[in-house]
Design an enzyme around this catalytic site. Structure first.
Site, PDB file in Angstrom:
ATOM      1  N   GLU A 189     -20.960  -4.490 -18.048  1.00 33.68           N
ATOM      2  CA  GLU A 189     -21.956  -4.454 -16.968  1.00 33.68           C
ATOM      3  C   GLU A 189     -21.523  -5.326 -15.790  1.00 33.68           C
ATOM      4  OE1 GLU A 189     -23.235  -7.841 -19.663  1.00 33.68           O
ATOM      5  OE2 GLU A 189     -22.403  -5.822 -19.910  1.00 33.68           O
TER       6      GLU A 189
ATOM      7  N   CYS B  97     -21.919  -7.365 -26.929  1.00 31.23           N
ATOM      8  CA  CYS B  97     -21.641  -8.737 -27.352  1.00 31.23           C
ATOM      9  C   CYS B  97     -22.328  -8.984 -28.697  1.00 31.23           C
ATOM     10  CB  CYS B  97     -22.075  -9.731 -26.277  1.00 31.23           C
ATOM     11  SG  CYS B  97     -21.385 -11.389 -26.502  1.00 31.23           S
TER      12      CYS B  97
ATOM     13  N   HIS C 128     -18.451  -7.613 -21.800  1.00 33.57           N
ATOM     14  CA  HIS C 128     -19.587  -7.329 -20.922  1.00 33.57           C
ATOM     15  C   HIS C 128     -19.169  -6.402 -19.772  1.00 33.57           C
ATOM     16  CE1 HIS C 128     -22.619 -10.086 -22.620  1.00 33.57           C
ATOM     17  NE2 HIS C 128     -21.563 -10.783 -23.008  1.00 33.57           N
TER      18      HIS C 128
END
Length: 244
Positions: free
Chosen positions: A215, A109, A213
């Protein structure tokens, strides 16, 4: 792999007013699940950055607030949000030293944008008012695991080699974005509206930036996203063994 063999992965935290650290635990959980040992990296004195980078086996620069435009020679736009120059300067020095050591690096990001700016690129300070073209929504209002817009990976890219997916939807939480790409980097993914979504180094073994993102998806069981973290940890392990 024994505990002592696990590579230590430094993860930067969001710094507010150069005083308070905050970090979503999902980053560390993804690294743990991939086999690494996460360590939150505080701001240290400039002279201690080389020692810190030598001790770490890998580095993730995460999201956060807006980036100070003076880093790339611009005056502040009317819609520029809060900036914390001390954090920006520190992350830039950290990234450059890590790249100098050619250790595995991921910017996520805001970390993608810092990766590019550190190497001479520039940013859109506010996508809505500065991006030329039909801009899609990049600051979603939905939950973090919602996939809001599509990205397309370049075939000849490290990210495609890792994920083995050409086009898929991602989450999105940013109002700034990559404008001019550093000549030391190449684009590995675009959004459907043409905005840069991922970059990788032309000169390093494993150095990339990702605007979304992964994750969040990795911990939801998405294999392609988890593969990013597994490959990253594997590269960190190789580097760790080479430097022992």
């Amino acid at each position: 792999m024994t505990v002592k063999d696990k590579p230590v992965i430094g993860i930067t935290a969001r710094v507010e007013e150069d005083q308070t650290y905050s970090l979503d635990p999902v980053y560390g959980r993804a690294i743990l699940q991939a086999g690494g040992l996460p360590l939150i990296v505080p701001i240290v004195d400039k002279e201690d950055i080389p020692l810190l980078c030598e001790r770490l086996d890998g580095l993730i620069v995460t999201g956060g607030g807006d980036i100070n435009p003076t880093l790339y020679g611009e005056e502040p736009h009317l819609r520029l949000g809060a900036v914390y120059p001390g954090s920006d300067e520190y992350e830039k020095e950290l990234i450059l030293k890590f790249l100098d050591l050619d250790k595995p690096f991921i910017g996520m990001c805001r970390g993608l944008q810092m990766f590019n700016i550190s190497l001479g690129g520039t940013n859109y300070q506010d996508l809505e008012s500065q991006f030329e073209g039909d801009l899609h929504q990049h600051k979603q209002m939905a939950m973090r695991t919602h996939r809001t817009h599509s990205v397309i990976l370049e075939d000849e890219s490290l990210l495609y080699d890792i994920m083995q997916e050409k086009k898929f939807n991602v989450n999105s939480f940013h109002h700034q974005g990559v404008k001019d790409v550093s000549d030391q980097l190449k684009v590995s993914a675009y959004a459907a509206d043409g905005l840069v979504e991922a970059l990788e180094s032309k000169n390093h073994q494993f150095a990339m930036g990702i605007q979304w993102h992964p994750e969040e998806f990795a911990l939801q069981g998405d294999d392609a996203s988890m593969n990013i973290f597994k490959r990253f940890v594997d590269e960190c392990l190789v580097d760790k063994k080479q430097n022992q």
